[in-house]
Design a protein around this motif. Structure first.
Motif, PDB file in Angstrom:
ATOM      1  N   ALA A  42      -5.218 -59.824  -8.895  1.00  0.00           N
ATOM      2  CA  ALA A  42      -4.604 -61.051  -8.364  1.00  0.00           C
ATOM      3  C   ALA A  42      -3.090 -61.030  -8.534  1.00  0.00           C
ATOM      4  N   GLU A  43      -2.624 -60.468  -9.647  1.00  0.00           N
ATOM      5  CA  GLU A  43      -1.168 -60.344  -9.860  1.00  0.00           C
ATOM      6  C   GLU A  43      -0.554 -59.494  -8.756  1.00  0.00           C
ATOM      7  N   LYS A  44      -1.201 -58.391  -8.420  1.00  0.00           N
ATOM      8  CA  LYS A  44      -0.683 -57.529  -7.354  1.00  0.00           C
ATOM      9  C   LYS A  44      -0.753 -58.223  -5.998  1.00  0.00           C
ATOM     10  N   GLY A  45      -1.742 -59.084  -5.805  1.00  0.00           N
ATOM     11  CA  GLY A  45      -1.823 -59.859  -4.579  1.00  0.00           C
ATOM     12  C   GLY A  45      -0.643 -60.804  -4.427  1.00  0.00           C
ATOM     13  N   VAL A  46      -0.251 -61.447  -5.531  1.00  0.00           N
ATOM     14  CA  VAL A  46       0.925 -62.327  -5.506  1.00  0.00           C
ATOM     15  C   VAL A  46       2.161 -61.506  -5.161  1.00  0.00           C
ATOM     16  N   GLU A  47       2.283 -60.343  -5.790  1.00  0.00           N
ATOM     17  CA  GLU A  47       3.437 -59.483  -5.521  1.00  0.00           C
ATOM     18  C   GLU A  47       3.502 -59.091  -4.044  1.00  0.00           C
ATOM     19  N   LEU A  48       2.368 -58.798  -3.464  1.00  0.00           N
ATOM     20  CA  LEU A  48       2.308 -58.348  -2.074  1.00  0.00           C
ATOM     21  C   LEU A  48       2.489 -59.479  -1.067  1.00  0.00           C
ATOM     22  N   LEU A  49       1.866 -60.637  -1.332  1.00  0.00           N
ATOM     23  CA  LEU A  49       1.777 -61.679  -0.311  1.00  0.00           C
ATOM     24  C   LEU A  49       2.720 -62.859  -0.480  1.00  0.00           C
ATOM     25  N   CYS A  50       3.300 -63.020  -1.664  1.00  0.00           N
ATOM     26  CA  CYS A  50       4.127 -64.198  -1.923  1.00  0.00           C
ATOM     27  C   CYS A  50       5.606 -63.848  -1.919  1.00  0.00           C
ATOM     28  N   ALA A  51       6.429 -64.880  -1.960  1.00  0.00           N
ATOM     29  CA  ALA A  51       7.878 -64.718  -1.970  1.00  0.00           C
ATOM     30  C   ALA A  51       8.309 -63.840  -3.145  1.00  0.00           C
ATOM     31  N   PRO A  52       9.371 -63.042  -2.971  1.00  0.00           N
ATOM     32  CA  PRO A  52       9.806 -62.138  -4.027  1.00  0.00           C
ATOM     33  C   PRO A  52      10.086 -62.827  -5.372  1.00  0.00           C
ATOM     34  N   GLY A  53      10.513 -64.064  -5.341  1.00  0.00           N
ATOM     35  CA  GLY A  53      10.804 -64.796  -6.571  1.00  0.00           C
ATOM     36  C   GLY A  53       9.575 -65.099  -7.410  1.00  0.00           C
ATOM     37  N   MET A  54       8.399 -64.930  -6.839  1.00  0.00           N
ATOM     38  CA  MET A  54       7.150 -65.193  -7.572  1.00  0.00           C
ATOM     39  C   MET A  54       6.756 -64.040  -8.487  1.00  0.00           C
ATOM     40  N   HIS A  55       7.250 -62.842  -8.215  1.00  0.00           N
ATOM     41  CA  HIS A  55       6.763 -61.670  -8.925  1.00  0.00           C
ATOM     42  C   HIS A  55       7.077 -61.708 -10.426  1.00  0.00           C
ATOM     43  N   ALA A  56       8.296 -61.980 -10.809  1.00  0.00           N
ATOM     44  CA  ALA A  56       8.670 -61.930 -12.234  1.00  0.00           C
ATOM     45  C   ALA A  56       7.885 -62.934 -13.083  1.00  0.00           C
ATOM     46  N   PRO A  57       7.797 -64.209 -12.693  1.00  0.00           N
ATOM     47  CA  PRO A  57       7.036 -65.130 -13.534  1.00  0.00           C
ATOM     48  C   PRO A  57       5.531 -64.846 -13.531  1.00  0.00           C
ATOM     49  N   THR A  58       5.024 -64.318 -12.423  1.00  0.00           N
ATOM     50  CA  THR A  58       3.609 -63.960 -12.368  1.00  0.00           C
ATOM     51  C   THR A  58       3.328 -62.807 -13.328  1.00  0.00           C
ATOM     52  N   THR A  59       4.166 -61.798 -13.299  1.00  0.00           N
ATOM     53  CA  THR A  59       4.003 -60.649 -14.181  1.00  0.00           C
ATOM     54  C   THR A  59       4.157 -61.048 -15.644  1.00  0.00           C
ATOM     55  N   ALA A  60       5.124 -61.891 -15.943  1.00  0.00           N
ATOM     56  CA  ALA A  60       5.333 -62.331 -17.337  1.00  0.00           C
ATOM     57  C   ALA A  60       4.114 -63.085 -17.854  1.00  0.00           C
ATOM     58  N   TYR A  61       3.563 -63.953 -17.040  1.00  0.00           N
ATOM     59  CA  TYR A  61       2.375 -64.714 -17.445  1.00  0.00           C
ATOM     60  C   TYR A  61       1.178 -63.777 -17.610  1.00  0.00           C
ATOM     61  N   ALA A  62       0.998 -62.844 -16.679  1.00  0.00           N
ATOM     62  CA  ALA A  62      -0.108 -61.891 -16.777  1.00  0.00           C
ATOM     63  C   ALA A  62       0.021 -61.025 -18.025  1.00  0.00           C
ATOM     64  N   ARG A  63       1.208 -60.600 -18.347  1.00  0.00           N
ATOM     65  CA  ARG A  63       1.420 -59.784 -19.562  1.00  0.00           C
ATOM     66  C   ARG A  63       1.132 -60.594 -20.820  1.00  0.00           C
ATOM     67  N   ALA A  64       1.552 -61.848 -20.828  1.00  0.00           N
ATOM     68  CA  ALA A  64       1.273 -62.709 -21.988  1.00  0.00           C
ATOM     69  C   ALA A  64      -0.232 -62.895 -22.150  1.00  0.00           C
ATOM     70  N   LEU A  65      -0.931 -63.074 -21.056  1.00  0.00           N
ATOM     71  CA  LEU A  65      -2.390 -63.202 -21.113  1.00  0.00           C
ATOM     72  C   LEU A  65      -3.030 -61.899 -21.590  1.00  0.00           C
ATOM     73  N   ASN A  66      -2.530 -60.782 -21.096  1.00  0.00           N
ATOM     74  CA  ASN A  66      -3.061 -59.489 -21.509  1.00  0.00           C
ATOM     75  C   ASN A  66      -2.909 -59.306 -23.026  1.00  0.00           C
ATOM     76  N   GLN A  67      -1.755 -59.650 -23.547  1.00  0.00           N
ATOM     77  CA  GLN A  67      -1.547 -59.558 -24.994  1.00  0.00           C
ATOM     78  C   GLN A  67      -2.473 -60.505 -25.743  1.00  0.00           C
ATOM     79  N   ALA A  68      -2.642 -61.700 -25.224  1.00  0.00           N
ATOM     80  CA  ALA A  68      -3.506 -62.682 -25.883  1.00  0.00           C
ATOM     81  C   ALA A  68      -4.950 -62.206 -25.951  1.00  0.00           C
ATOM     82  N   VAL A  69      -5.372 -61.476 -24.935  1.00  0.00           N
ATOM     83  CA  VAL A  69      -6.750 -60.998 -24.899  1.00  0.00           C
ATOM     84  C   VAL A  69      -6.929 -59.757 -25.769  1.00  0.00           C
ATOM     85  N   TRP A  70      -6.038 -58.785 -25.673  1.00  0.00           N
ATOM     86  CA  TRP A  70      -6.290 -57.486 -26.289  1.00  0.00           C
ATOM     87  C   TRP A  70      -5.603 -57.251 -27.631  1.00  0.00           C
ATOM     88  N   GLN A  71      -4.541 -57.981 -27.935  1.00  0.00           N
ATOM     89  CA  GLN A  71      -3.772 -57.730 -29.158  1.00  0.00           C
ATOM     90  C   GLN A  71      -4.255 -58.607 -30.305  1.00  0.00           C
TER      91      GLN A  71
END
Length: 98
Positions: A42-71
């Motif tokens: 879904a993160e890659k979908g946002v990167e592909l289909l949404c405005a360029p300004g959406m990519h950085a906050p989407t990636t930051a949120y996804a990374r924070a979630l990834n850390q919350a799950v695995w770390q």
């Protein structure tokens, strides 16, 4: 964007349900792995289909979630650690829709 939000909420639920000890293949992992794979797609979908300004906050949120799950968890609540990333993502998402 809606798919990313759905996947992010699912990942938050997985993070909250994370046991103190887990192993690859256990019940929690069997739920966590596909949830996190979906979030990444879904993160890659946002990167592909949404405005360029959406990519950085989407990636930051996804990374924070990834850390919350695995770390390992640090001090402080999970919600407190995720909230700044979620709030920034939602603010940028709202602005992109207007």
């Amino acid at each position: 964007m809606l798919e990313f939000i759905r996947c992010a909420l699912e990942a938050e639920g997985v993070a909250h349900a994370r046991p103190s000890r887990w192993e690859v293949g256990d019940e929690w992992y069997v739920t966590a792995r596909p949830a996190m794979d979906g979030l990444r797609i879904a993160e890659k979908g946002v990167e592909l289909l949404c405005a360029p300004g959406m990519h950085a906050p989407t990636t930051a949120y996804a990374r924070a979630l990834n850390q919350a799950v695995w770390q390992e968890r640090d001090e402080g609540s999970l919600a407190e650690r995720l909230e700044p990333f979620k709030a920034e993502f939602l603010a940028v998402a709202r602005r992109s829709l207007t």
